[in-house]
Design an enzyme around this catalytic site. Structure first.
Site, PDB file in Angstrom:
ATOM      1  N   ASN A 149      35.731  32.743  31.234  1.00  0.00           N
ATOM      2  CA  ASN A 149      34.764  32.457  29.949  1.00  0.00           C
ATOM      3  C   ASN A 149      33.620  32.647  30.263  1.00  0.00           C
ATOM      4  O   ASN A 149      32.768  32.841  29.278  1.00  0.00           O
ATOM      5  CB  ASN A 149      35.281  31.045  29.582  1.00  0.00           C
ATOM      6  N   LYS A 172      36.329  37.160  44.000  1.00  0.00           N
ATOM      7  CA  LYS A 172      37.278  37.358  42.990  1.00  0.00           C
ATOM      8  C   LYS A 172      37.146  37.143  41.566  1.00  0.00           C
ATOM      9  O   LYS A 172      37.402  35.786  41.431  1.00  0.00           O
ATOM     10  CB  LYS A 172      38.619  37.006  43.664  1.00  0.00           C
ATOM     11  N   GLY A 225      37.977  27.182  36.908  1.00  0.00           N
ATOM     12  CA  GLY A 225      39.454  27.434  36.177  1.00  0.00           C
ATOM     13  C   GLY A 225      39.975  26.513  35.809  1.00  0.00           C
ATOM     14  O   GLY A 225      39.571  25.305  35.768  1.00  0.00           O
ATOM     15  N   SER A 226      41.433  26.596  35.626  1.00  0.00           N
ATOM     16  CA  SER A 226      42.324  25.467  35.290  1.00  0.00           C
ATOM     17  C   SER A 226      42.965  24.654  36.247  1.00  0.00           C
ATOM     18  O   SER A 226      42.709  24.659  37.447  1.00  0.00           O
ATOM     19  CB  SER A 226      43.484  26.144  34.721  1.00  0.00           C
ATOM     20  N   VAL A 229      45.854  25.873  38.602  1.00  0.00           N
ATOM     21  CA  VAL A 229      45.498  26.774  39.725  1.00  0.00           C
ATOM     22  C   VAL A 229      44.621  25.733  40.785  1.00  0.00           C
ATOM     23  O   VAL A 229      44.889  26.033  41.954  1.00  0.00           O
ATOM     24  CB  VAL A 229      44.908  27.748  39.390  1.00  0.00           C
ATOM     25  N   GLY A 230      43.579  25.087  40.083  1.00  0.00           N
ATOM     26  CA  GLY A 230      42.744  24.214  40.898  1.00  0.00           C
ATOM     27  C   GLY A 230      43.517  23.375  41.833  1.00  0.00           C
ATOM     28  O   GLY A 230      43.194  23.144  43.176  1.00  0.00           O
ATOM     29  N   GLU A 247      35.977  23.448  39.749  1.00  0.00           N
ATOM     30  CA  GLU A 247      35.606  22.914  38.722  1.00  0.00           C
ATOM     31  C   GLU A 247      36.685  23.208  37.752  1.00  0.00           C
ATOM     32  O   GLU A 247      37.129  24.497  37.375  1.00  0.00           O
ATOM     33  CB  GLU A 247      34.197  23.648  38.225  1.00  0.00           C
ATOM     34  N   CYS A 281      34.406  24.935  29.106  1.00  0.00           N
ATOM     35  CA  CYS A 281      34.916  23.845  29.806  1.00  0.00           C
ATOM     36  C   CYS A 281      34.349  22.518  29.021  1.00  0.00           C
ATOM     37  O   CYS A 281      34.813  21.344  29.133  1.00  0.00           O
ATOM     38  CB  CYS A 281      34.757  23.933  31.156  1.00  0.00           C
ATOM     39  N   GLN A 328      45.825  33.558  24.890  1.00  0.00           N
ATOM     40  CA  GLN A 328      45.148  32.528  24.355  1.00  0.00           C
ATOM     41  C   GLN A 328      45.110  31.999  22.924  1.00  0.00           C
ATOM     42  O   GLN A 328      45.334  30.893  22.625  1.00  0.00           O
ATOM     43  CB  GLN A 328      43.528  32.593  24.766  1.00  0.00           C
ATOM     44  N   GLU A 380      44.086  20.081  27.298  1.00  0.00           N
ATOM     45  CA  GLU A 380      42.650  21.100  26.811  1.00  0.00           C
ATOM     46  C   GLU A 380      43.295  22.169  26.085  1.00  0.00           C
ATOM     47  O   GLU A 380      44.239  22.810  26.537  1.00  0.00           O
ATOM     48  CB  GLU A 380      42.386  21.537  28.141  1.00  0.00           C
ATOM     49  N   GLU A 459      27.909  21.475  41.808  1.00  0.00           N
ATOM     50  CA  GLU A 459      27.258  22.840  41.826  1.00  0.00           C
ATOM     51  C   GLU A 459      25.712  22.873  41.119  1.00  0.00           C
ATOM     52  O   GLU A 459      25.486  21.821  40.540  1.00  0.00           O
ATOM     53  CB  GLU A 459      28.422  23.745  40.797  1.00  0.00           C
TER      54      GLU A 459
HETATM   55  P1  NAP Z   1      42.771  30.108  35.653  1.00  0.00           P
HETATM   56  O1  NAP Z   1      43.843  30.626  35.073  1.00  0.00           O
HETATM   57  O2  NAP Z   1      42.846  28.877  36.475  1.00  0.00           O
HETATM   58  O3  NAP Z   1      42.006  31.294  36.431  1.00  0.00           O
HETATM   59  C1  NAP Z   1      40.894  31.357  37.274  1.00  0.00           C
HETATM   60  C2  NAP Z   1      40.428  31.905  38.262  1.00  0.00           C
HETATM   61  O4  NAP Z   1      41.674  31.869  39.476  1.00  0.00           O
HETATM   62  C3  NAP Z   1      41.117  33.623  38.050  1.00  0.00           C
HETATM   63  O5  NAP Z   1      39.989  34.399  38.570  1.00  0.00           O
HETATM   64  C4  NAP Z   1      42.478  33.765  38.206  1.00  0.00           C
HETATM   65  O6  NAP Z   1      42.671  34.954  38.450  1.00  0.00           O
HETATM   66  C5  NAP Z   1      42.480  32.946  39.554  1.00  0.00           C
HETATM   67  N1  NAP Z   1      43.751  32.422  39.977  1.00  0.00           N
HETATM   68  C6  NAP Z   1      45.051  32.515  39.275  1.00  0.00           C
HETATM   69  N2  NAP Z   1      45.699  31.986  39.990  1.00  0.00           N
HETATM   70  C7  NAP Z   1      45.590  31.918  41.167  1.00  0.00           C
HETATM   71  C8  NAP Z   1      46.023  31.348  42.463  1.00  0.00           C
HETATM   72  N3  NAP Z   1      47.239  31.037  42.493  1.00  0.00           N
HETATM   73  N4  NAP Z   1      45.412  31.399  43.562  1.00  0.00           N
HETATM   74  C9  NAP Z   1      43.946  31.813  43.501  1.00  0.00           C
HETATM   75  N5  NAP Z   1      43.415  32.382  42.336  1.00  0.00           N
HETATM   76  C10 NAP Z   1      44.142  32.264  41.411  1.00  0.00           C
HETATM   77  O7  NAP Z   1      41.686  29.921  34.516  1.00  0.00           O
HETATM   78  P2  NAP Z   1      41.098  30.835  33.492  1.00  0.00           P
HETATM   79  O8  NAP Z   1      42.204  30.820  32.323  1.00  0.00           O
HETATM   80  O9  NAP Z   1      40.700  31.845  33.863  1.00  0.00           O
HETATM   81  O10 NAP Z   1      39.887  29.737  32.860  1.00  0.00           O
HETATM   82  C11 NAP Z   1      39.989  28.859  31.940  1.00  0.00           C
HETATM   83  C12 NAP Z   1      39.961  27.435  32.541  1.00  0.00           C
HETATM   84  O11 NAP Z   1      38.793  27.615  33.351  1.00  0.00           O
HETATM   85  C13 NAP Z   1      40.118  26.267  31.747  1.00  0.00           C
HETATM   86  O12 NAP Z   1      40.756  25.403  31.911  1.00  0.00           O
HETATM   87  C14 NAP Z   1      38.577  25.952  31.593  1.00  0.00           C
HETATM   88  O13 NAP Z   1      38.348  24.640  31.427  1.00  0.00           O
HETATM   89  C15 NAP Z   1      38.103  26.270  32.942  1.00  0.00           C
HETATM   90  N6  NAP Z   1      36.732  26.340  33.367  1.00  0.00           N
HETATM   91  C16 NAP Z   1      35.986  25.328  33.787  1.00  0.00           C
HETATM   92  C17 NAP Z   1      34.780  25.196  33.927  1.00  0.00           C
HETATM   93  C18 NAP Z   1      34.182  24.208  35.006  1.00  0.00           C
HETATM   94  O14 NAP Z   1      32.879  24.519  35.360  1.00  0.00           O
HETATM   95  N7  NAP Z   1      34.660  22.839  34.939  1.00  0.00           N
HETATM   96  C19 NAP Z   1      33.873  26.451  33.553  1.00  0.00           C
HETATM   97  C20 NAP Z   1      34.353  27.206  32.762  1.00  0.00           C
HETATM   98  C21 NAP Z   1      35.849  27.397  32.822  1.00  0.00           C
HETATM   99  P3  NAP Z   1      43.353  35.989  37.323  1.00  0.00           P
HETATM  100  O15 NAP Z   1      43.180  35.206  36.038  1.00  0.00           O
HETATM  101  O16 NAP Z   1      42.373  37.152  37.424  1.00  0.00           O
HETATM  102  O17 NAP Z   1      44.754  36.064  37.479  1.00  0.00           O
END
Ligand code: NAP
Ligand code: MG
Length: 479
Positions: A149, A172, A225-226, A229-230, A247, A281, A328, A380, A459
């Site tokens: 995003n 990555k 990210g989500s 995954v976090g 985050e 987010c 999405q 969310e 951060e």
């Molecule tokens: P995501 O699905 O968790 O993916 C985030 C990253 O992690 C991507 O690069 C993804 O790779 C990678 N990933 C997925 N599975 C993994 C694993 N098992 N091991 C290591 N890496 C892995 O999140 P998203 O859908 O891209 O983004 C949306 C989420 O991000 C929302 O929940 C949002 O709230 C959160 N977000 C948080 C903030 C903050 O600062 N708090 C800011 C922005 C977004 P691929 O997608 O390439 O497969």
């Protein structure tokens, strides 16, 4: 069509496969093909980073400043071009895309300065003749995993401090938005960094991201990210005693009190809930409104939403671009259906829109008469969907604002200093916004949340060094 390559050990290399980068405003528009790496290429990237790290750890603050300042300058010079690429691949509007690239430029400039400001502490020991100093040293090779995003700002706020404090990087990005990440890597490849200090691997998170996270030679993982995954990353880092910074999501409340300026409140709510297609987010998704202003606020929101243009991210008249992809969009629509079936009133929006080109356009949705226990108020959504919860008093509003597993941002619109001050002290969130949208933050101050939104050190700003450095305490007795 040319395939954009991975950057490993200072060389541009192909992956076994490649994938098209698709424009969500027009799915017939393929931006470029991007290589997808495989597990052994992650190993190579980590090996390159590991062997070049000592050179970079020994670099002077001036060398680090020069590299980061070079990157920041070029990002600012090319903001329009790279902002267009960003909007084309992610779907936020052109002003938002250009603004994000500028922010990435300023982040590099800020951390160029931080390289010079990396000071320590000197104190007298409790023992006679002994002095004690504490200095910050780099942690080693940092693995950086980012979401789709903010395709350039989030990579920038992780890569810049990692390099400023003398670490090597394996980056990555999200597979969905490789274009901005690749462009940033290309600039870094010309910045004067020794070969191998910065590496780019593109590919699926569950495959190559996982290899990176579990690699024994990685000292720390910084992830945005989500929450799902976090959690997996935190567990893997815990098992291997790695430093970790996460985050994650939000379910950010915006409280609107009876004494708020109605125009300000509507402006703040529209901007925070729907701009960048609600895919932030920090977006406000729960609008908690006290009863005397409630009806006027609902009418003004509906009227304002009627003036919003949803369309191609690159068109001048567009206020809100498309949703990022089909999955999405499906998720957003599923939440809208669940809101209706749980008894909330869909006051406007929520329907898929047809535009000239095939894209993922969704009319911003506003629910009224929603209750806190509904899924739309607990989970969310990450789309242009917000719901209004009506409350009687400020006290009830505060309780409702904090009634969530998340704690990223929390906002209030009020003219009362007393309530603003009380809210600032009692909001369970890492960031509080008073008469400002919950989304939209500065680049030189700490960023992060509480509860399930964040894990590990903050951060950005001067707080970034907490993750990217480790402290060494030295006792010296003049011999
Ligand atoms: P995501 O699905 O968790 O993916 C985030 C990253 O992690 C991507 O690069 C993804 O790779 C990678 N990933 C997925 N599975 C993994 C694993 N098992 N091991 C290591 N890496 C892995 O999140 P998203 O859908 O891209 O983004 C949306 C989420 O991000 C929302 O929940 C949002 O709230 C959160 N977000 C948080 C903030 C903050 O600062 N708090 C800011 C922005 C977004 P691929 O997608 O390439 O497969
Ligand atoms: Mg894309």
């Amino acid at each position: 069509m040319e395939t954009k390559k991975l950057y490993i050990g200072g060389e541009w290399v192909d992956g076994p496969l490649s994938k098209p980068n698709i424009n969500p405003s027009n799915t017939a528009d393929i931006i470029a093909e991007y290589a997808c790496g495989q597990a052994d290429q992650v190993q190579q990237a980590v090996a390159a980073a590991t062997s070049s790290w000592p050179t970079w750890a020994a670099s002077t603050p001036q060398q680090r400043f020069n590299v980061l300042d070079f990157v920041g300058t070029e990002l600012l010079q090319r903001a329009e071009e790279l902002g267009t690429l960003l909007s084309r691949e992610e779907g936020k509007t052109l002003p938002e895309g250009i603004g994000e690239v500028q922010r990435a430029g300023y982040l590099f400039k800020f951390f160029a300065g931080e390289a010079l400001r990396n000071s320590g502490e000197l104190v007298q020991s409790v023992r006679p003749g002994v002095w004690v100093d504490s200095v910050r040293e780099p942690i080693g090779v940092v693995g950086i995993v980012t979401p789709w995003n903010f395709p350039i700002a989030i990579p920038a706020w992780k890569i810049a401090p990692a390099l400023a404090f003398g670490n090597a990087v394996v980056f990555k990005p999200a597979e969905l938005v490789p274009g901005s990440a690749w462009a940033l890597a290309e600039i870094l490849s010309r910045s004067g960094l020794p070969k191998g200090v910065f590496n780019l691997v593109i590919g699926k998170g569950s495959q190559i991201g996982k290899v990176l996270v579990e690699h024994p030679d990685i000292a720390g993982i910084t992830f945005t990210g989500s929450i799902e995954v976090g959690g997996q990353i935190a567990a893997a880092c815990g098992r291997n005693m790695k430093k970790v910074q996460l985050e994650m999501g939000g379910k950010n409340p915006l409280v609107v009190l009876d004494d708020a300026d109605l125009d300000v409140a509507v402006q703040v709510a529209i901007q925070g809930s729907y701009f960048s297609t609600g895919q932030r987010c920090t977006a406000s998704s729960r609008l908690i409104v006290t009863e005397k202003i409630h009806n006027a606020f609902v009418s003004a929101m509906i009227e304002k939403l009627g003036t919003i243009t949803v369309g191609d991210a690159l068109k001048k008249e567009t206020h809100i671009g498309p949703v990022v992809d089909q999955s999405q969009l499906d998720k957003d629509l599923e939440y809208i259906r669940s809101g209706v079936s749980e008894g909330a009133r869909l006051a406007c929006g929520g329907e898929v829109l047809k535009r000239d080109a095939p894209g993922y356009f969704l009319a911003p949705a506003l629910f009224t008469d929603s209750r806190p226990e509904m899924r739309i108020n607990r989970e969310e959504i990450f789309g242009p969907v917000a719901s209004i919860i009506r409350v009687k008093t400020y006290e009830e509003a505060l309780e409702m604002a904090n009634d969530t597993p998340f704690g990223l941002t929390s906002g209030i619109c009020t003219k009362s200093l007393k309530h603003a001050q009380h809210f600032k002290q009692h909001a369970q969130a890492g960031m509080v916004m008073i008469n400002l949208p919950t989304a939209g933050v500065d680049y030189h101050v700490p960023f992060g949340g509480r509860k399930a939104s964040s894990y590990g050190p903050r951060e950005q700003g001067s707080y970034a060094k907490e993750f990217y450095t480790t402290v060494k305490t030295t006792y010296t007795m003049a011999g």
